[in-house]
Design an enzyme around this catalytic site. Structure first.
Site, PDB file in Angstrom:
ATOM      1  CB  SER A   1       1.702  -4.511  10.145  1.00  0.00           C
ATOM      2  OG  SER A   1       0.793  -5.438  10.674  1.00  0.00           O
TER       3      SER A   1
ATOM      4  CG  HIS B   1       4.814  -3.235   7.563  1.00  0.00           C
ATOM      5  ND1 HIS B   1       4.518  -1.953   7.142  1.00  0.00           N
ATOM      6  CD2 HIS B   1       3.630  -3.866   7.683  1.00  0.00           C
ATOM      7  CE1 HIS B   1       3.213  -1.812   7.043  1.00  0.00           C
ATOM      8  NE2 HIS B   1       2.640  -2.962   7.357  1.00  0.00           N
TER       9      HIS B   1
ATOM     10  CE  LYS C   1       1.805  -3.537   3.752  1.00  0.00           C
ATOM     11  NZ  LYS C   1       1.671  -4.741   4.555  1.00  0.00           N
TER      12      LYS C   1
HETATM   13  C1  LIG Z   1       0.482  -5.652   4.249  1.00  0.00           C
HETATM   14  C2  LIG Z   1       0.866  -7.008   4.674  1.00  0.00           C
HETATM   15  C3  LIG Z   1       0.604  -8.101   3.860  1.00  0.00           C
HETATM   16  C4  LIG Z   1      -0.174  -7.955   2.581  1.00  0.00           C
HETATM   17  O1  LIG Z   1       0.604  -7.452   1.568  1.00  0.00           O
HETATM   18  P1  LIG Z   1      -0.117  -6.947   0.219  1.00  0.00           P
HETATM   19  O2  LIG Z   1       0.960  -6.971  -0.780  1.00  0.00           O
HETATM   20  O3  LIG Z   1      -0.658  -5.590   0.500  1.00  0.00           O
HETATM   21  O4  LIG Z   1      -1.197  -7.930  -0.068  1.00  0.00           O
HETATM   22  C5  LIG Z   1       1.028  -9.342   4.253  1.00  0.00           C
HETATM   23  N1  LIG Z   1       1.680  -9.505   5.420  1.00  0.00           N
HETATM   24  C6  LIG Z   1       1.953  -8.482   6.243  1.00  0.00           C
HETATM   25  C7  LIG Z   1       2.696  -8.720   7.504  1.00  0.00           C
HETATM   26  C8  LIG Z   1       1.542  -7.197   5.901  1.00  0.00           C
HETATM   27  O5  LIG Z   1       1.788  -6.168   6.710  1.00  0.00           O
END
Ligand SMILES: *Cc1c(COP(=O)(O)O)cnc(C)c1O
Length: 395
Positions: free
Chosen positions: A184, A212, A243
């Protein structure tokens, strides 16, 4: 002695952060998350959201949310094992299973909750969790909840992963290898084919967190498993709905038996209320849009290539990114924060990312290009980076 309820011990810690230039204030968006929007009362080009496909304020998603509210109400009522699923939850999970080409899917309230619930449910004492050292905080926290032993391998270093497996595999019952699909903070893609091969060679399970990569990589954003054509060879695939999908939530995709187990032992599923109908309605619409057309993912990649090319020609250090995540690595934490502040004054909103989110000395701003940006907006952002970058002797 001071009164403990004055929270003096917390104030001290905050003062330390402030002195180190690491204290962050959270800004406020005055309206929806858009490619260009009003933030703290000032218009700026938004390079800080994970709204990769521009779905979070899309008319089709909003309409679907309203329809779901009218049909199912505002809230789910209780945890799903007690009140039951709503039909709309079943519909979403069935659709995601088809989209992901997996036997079954379980939806959680967030991607974070997927990791908090799944890792501990599928490992126990006597097992090993083997994690890439740059894995997301929610994976680290999820692993902490497990009674299994934990170890890390050097970031995307397959020789190091094999070394750990060779040295320790025989000491454990099950071994679970966990990786982010796309990292990320750097935007590089996991070496999933090699990881899967090593896992097969040493009889380990694999777990990829595609937060991501969901909506970004693979056909119409089906994720890294699809990108590398590894269908059927990764045991647990996590995706986020928060996301690129534009709403909120997460899911685990895998074998039906895994999903049946998680419905009995996945603690955020057991102890936290199910997703709201409106969120579920919007997500179903988003997945349908991805299944209808690749136009959204194509536009995202086109914009990402355009912006990255310009930034690297200017001489910014864009790191190892292979995806739309474009870090501009500055180094010193306070300088990265200063860079972000000056960019905002110049009309670009791009958040600084510093320790502990990334290793010390690798402070950066992380540019998130989306399908929603126009080339004209990206050009203006590049102009602002040029001006501020020169002022601060970064380029
Ligand atoms: C953003 C992210 C999460 C969390 O996801 P949410 O739906 O925002 O809780 C989990 N794992 C990774 C690798 C992320 O980048």
């Amino acid at each position: 002695m001071s009164n403990i309820h004055e929270m003096g011990f917390i104030k001290e810690k905050i003062d330390e952060l402030k002195q180190a230039g690491l204290y962050k204030e959270v800004v406020t968006l005055d309206g929806p998350n858009e490619a260009e929007c009003s933030i703290n009362g000032k218009m700026a080009i938004n390079l800080s959201s994970n709204n990769y496909l521009g779905f979070s304020n899309h008319p089709r998603l909003k309409k679907a949310a309203i329809e779901a509210i009218e049909k199912y109400g505002a809230g789910a009522g209780a945890v799903r094992p007690i009140i039951g699923n709503m039909k709309i939850h079943d519909e979403l999970e069935a659709l995601l299973a088809v989209f992901k080409k997996e036997e079954a899917v379980l939806v959680f309230q967030s991607g974070f909750n997927c990791n908090a619930g799944t890792i501990q449910a599928v490992t126990e004492a006597g097992d090993l969790i083997l994690s890439d050292e740059l894995n997301h905080a929610s994976i680290i926290d999820g692993a902490r909840l497990s009674k299994a032993k934990k170890a890390t391998y050097k970031h995307s270093d397959m020789a190091d992963l094999e070394r750990v497996l060779k040295e320790t595999r025989s000491e454990y019952n099950n071994v679970l290898i966990i990786t982010d699909g796309v990292f990320s903070m750097d935007g590089d893609i996991a070496k999933l084919p090699e990881i899967v091969e090593l896992a097969e060679k040493y009889n380990c399970m694999t777990y990829v967190d595609d937060a991501h990569s969901s909506g970004v990589l693979g056909h119409s954003g089906r994720g890294t498993v699809d990108h590398f054509d590894l269908h059927g060879r990764v045991d647990f695939t996590i995706g986020t709905l928060s996301k690129a999908i534009g709403v909120v939530g997460g899911y685990v995709a895998g074998k039906k038996v895994t999903i049946d187990w998680l419905k009995n032992r996945g603690r955020p599923f057991l102890f936290s209320t199910g997703m709201t109908p409106s969120a579920v309605g919007s997500i179903i619409e988003a997945i349908k849009m991805l299944m209808e057309s690749e136009e959204y993912t194509d536009k995202l990649w086109d914009n990402a290539r355009y912006f990255k090319e310009k930034m690297s020609v200017l001489g910014f250090n864009t790191g190892e990114s292979e995806t739309p995540i474009t870090p501009i690595i500055i180094g010193e934490e306070a300088k990265a924060i200063e860079f972000s502040k000056k960019l905002f004054e110049a009309g670009v909103f791009v958040s600084p990312i510093v320790f502990p989110t990334v290793p010390k000395g690798t402070g950066r701003v992380r540019c998130m290009v989306t399908a929603g940006h126009t080339k004209e907006q990206l050009d203006r952002a590049v102009d602002a980076f040029t001006k501020v970058g020169k002022e601060m002797n970064i380029i």
